[in-house]
Design an enzyme around this catalytic site. Structure first.
Site, PDB file in Angstrom:
ATOM      1  N   ASN A   1     -36.755   5.567 -17.021  1.00  0.00           N
ATOM      2  CA  ASN A   1     -36.833   4.517 -18.336  1.00  0.00           C
ATOM      3  C   ASN A   1     -35.831   3.623 -18.352  1.00  0.00           C
ATOM      4  OD1 ASN A   1     -37.228   3.178 -20.870  1.00  0.00           O
ATOM      5  ND2 ASN A   1     -35.835   5.417 -21.738  1.00  0.00           N
ATOM      6  N   TRP A   2     -35.900   2.502 -18.508  1.00  0.00           N
ATOM      7  CA  TRP A   2     -35.113   0.914 -18.053  1.00  0.00           C
ATOM      8  C   TRP A   2     -34.391   0.892 -19.447  1.00  0.00           C
ATOM      9  CZ3 TRP A   2     -36.497  -2.686 -13.498  1.00  0.00           C
ATOM     10  CH2 TRP A   2     -36.430  -2.467 -12.726  1.00  0.00           C
ATOM     11  N   LYS A   3     -35.572   1.232 -20.300  1.00  0.00           N
ATOM     12  CA  LYS A   3     -34.914   0.774 -22.028  1.00  0.00           C
ATOM     13  C   LYS A   3     -34.663  -0.832 -21.677  1.00  0.00           C
ATOM     14  CE  LYS A   3     -32.507   5.034 -22.631  1.00  0.00           C
ATOM     15  NZ  LYS A   3     -31.976   6.078 -23.687  1.00  0.00           N
TER      16      LYS A   3
ATOM     17  N   HIS B   1     -41.413   7.438 -27.550  1.00  0.00           N
ATOM     18  CA  HIS B   1     -39.205   7.477 -27.626  1.00  0.00           C
ATOM     19  C   HIS B   1     -38.816   7.583 -28.789  1.00  0.00           C
ATOM     20  CE1 HIS B   1     -35.603   6.894 -25.985  1.00  0.00           C
ATOM     21  NE2 HIS B   1     -35.873   7.668 -24.726  1.00  0.00           N
TER      22      HIS B   1
ATOM     23  N   GLU C   1     -36.007   6.897 -29.290  1.00  0.00           N
ATOM     24  CA  GLU C   1     -35.381   5.623 -29.930  1.00  0.00           C
ATOM     25  C   GLU C   1     -35.900   4.750 -31.005  1.00  0.00           C
ATOM     26  OE1 GLU C   1     -33.751   4.155 -26.569  1.00  0.00           O
ATOM     27  OE2 GLU C   1     -32.590   5.953 -26.268  1.00  0.00           O
TER      28      GLU C   1
ATOM     29  N   GLU D   1     -37.818  15.979 -24.815  1.00  0.00           N
ATOM     30  CA  GLU D   1     -36.178  15.262 -24.770  1.00  0.00           C
ATOM     31  C   GLU D   1     -35.092  15.552 -25.941  1.00  0.00           C
ATOM     32  OE1 GLU D   1     -36.795  11.755 -21.964  1.00  0.00           O
ATOM     33  OE2 GLU D   1     -37.481  10.743 -24.064  1.00  0.00           O
TER      34      GLU D   1
ATOM     35  N   GLY E   1     -27.911   9.865 -23.030  1.00  0.00           N
ATOM     36  CA  GLY E   1     -27.465   9.021 -23.144  1.00  0.00           C
ATOM     37  C   GLY E   1     -26.314   9.947 -23.303  1.00  0.00           C
TER      38      GLY E   1
ATOM     39  N   SER F   1     -30.049  13.113 -19.995  1.00  0.00           N
ATOM     40  CA  SER F   1     -29.076  12.508 -19.389  1.00  0.00           C
ATOM     41  C   SER F   1     -29.446  13.993 -17.562  1.00  0.00           C
ATOM     42  CB  SER F   1     -27.962  13.579 -19.973  1.00  0.00           C
ATOM     43  OG  SER F   1     -27.583  13.045 -21.264  1.00  0.00           O
TER      44      SER F   1
ATOM     45  N   GLY G   1     -30.109   6.267 -18.137  1.00  0.00           N
ATOM     46  CA  GLY G   1     -29.315   5.654 -16.919  1.00  0.00           C
ATOM     47  C   GLY G   1     -29.417   6.201 -15.589  1.00  0.00           C
TER      48      GLY G   1
HETATM   49  C1  PEP Z   1     -34.472   8.515 -21.944  1.00  0.00           C
HETATM   50  O1  PEP Z   1     -34.121   6.883 -22.257  1.00  0.00           O
HETATM   51  O2  PEP Z   1     -35.555   8.990 -21.931  1.00  0.00           O
HETATM   52  C2  PEP Z   1     -33.721   9.107 -21.591  1.00  0.00           C
HETATM   53  C3  PEP Z   1     -33.638  10.693 -21.044  1.00  0.00           C
HETATM   54  O3  PEP Z   1     -31.525   8.732 -20.941  1.00  0.00           O
HETATM   55  P1  PEP Z   1     -30.890   9.140 -20.501  1.00  0.00           P
HETATM   56  O4  PEP Z   1     -31.769   9.696 -18.977  1.00  0.00           O
HETATM   57  O5  PEP Z   1     -29.686   8.257 -20.054  1.00  0.00           O
HETATM   58  O6  PEP Z   1     -30.528  10.401 -21.404  1.00  0.00           O
END
Ligand code: PEP
Length: 252
Positions: A10-12, A96, A98, A168, A174, A214, A236
């Protein structure tokens, strides 16, 4: 029951056109066999067409990070699931944290989006997850269970079986503070149990459940060893080609 692992980056809202094209160019010849693992990149809507084009002929699948629940109309600024299908997207990430937090998406919106995604021949990656407060109160199973049940409402057994659900925990996204493998297993099993309750064991045996939060090349193997974890949704650590390839290589 063997379920094919799925690792989705997931590049966001990261990468410009040039960076996205360079990434795909670098990874596309080095992806593991589609027989072993599904490799997916979730790019922002403005990059999807280019990513899809650049990835053509490779095993790399493409995910949008959101869509609207109507196919077309006077919805300025929204992304049509019909057009996502038209440009060859494979998956759409919905719900998600976010989007739930910053854009106030509700369980009902996410359910409508899931229906729209299937209506257009795409597959949803449905995110769920609890806050630190809910986790510490010991209410994660109940909270996430309600999110999953609401997201899947009214879908057919076949659609649910084809879905991907990403657990998640918000406190792990993150932050570098990943869930323990035991917590990930407990929660991914809890997600599957909701599918058992709502759609039956056969469907639950097919639905794929990812852990996200993460995940990185050093810890992915321990999640993938959990019986109810079928893959990972990775922010990330999916941004650099080498790291993305290492995540994929960890899937045996
Ligand atoms: C995500 O954006 O869904 C995510 C899990 O981010 P990260 O791996 O950076 O925690």
């Amino acid at each position: 029951m063997s379920r094919k692992p799925i690792i989705a980056g997931n590049w966001k809202m990261n990468k410009n056109v040039q960076e996205a094209m360079a990434f795909v160019e670098e990874v596309k010849g080095q992806l593991p066999s589609e027989e072993v693992v599904e490799s997916v990149i979730g790019a922002s809507a403005v990059l999807l067409n280019g990513v899809k084009f650049q990835a053509s002929g490779s095993a790399l699948k493409v995910a949008a990070q959101n869509c609207y629940f109507e196919d077309a109309g006077a919805f300025t600024g929204e992304t049509s699931p019909k057009v996502l299908a038209d440009l060859g997207a494979d998956y759409v990430i919905i719900g998600h944290s976010e989007r739930r937090d910053y854009f106030h998406e509700t369980d009902e919106d996410i359910n409508k989006k899931a229906h729209a995604i299937f209506r257009n021949g795409l597959t949803p990656i449905i995110c769920c997850g609890e806050s630190l407060e809910t986790y510490e109160a010991g209410k994660a199973v109940e909270f996430v269970g309600a999110q999953v049940s609401a997201a899947l409402k009214g879908l057919t057994a076949e659609q649910v079986a084809a879905s991907v659900i990403a657990y998640e925990p918000i406190w792990a996204i993150g932050t570098g503070k990943s869930a323990t493998k035991d917590d990930a297993q407990t929660m991914c099993k809890a997600v599957r149990d909701v599918v058992v309750a709502d759609f039956g064991q056969e469907v639950a045996d097919k639905v794929r459940v990812q852990y996200g939060g993460s995940v990185n090349p050093a810890n992915i193997a321990e999640y993938m060893a959990c019986p109810d974890v079928d893959g990972a949704l990775v922010g990330g650590a999916s941004l650099e080609p080498a790291s993305f390839l290492e995540l994929l290589a960890a899937v045996k």
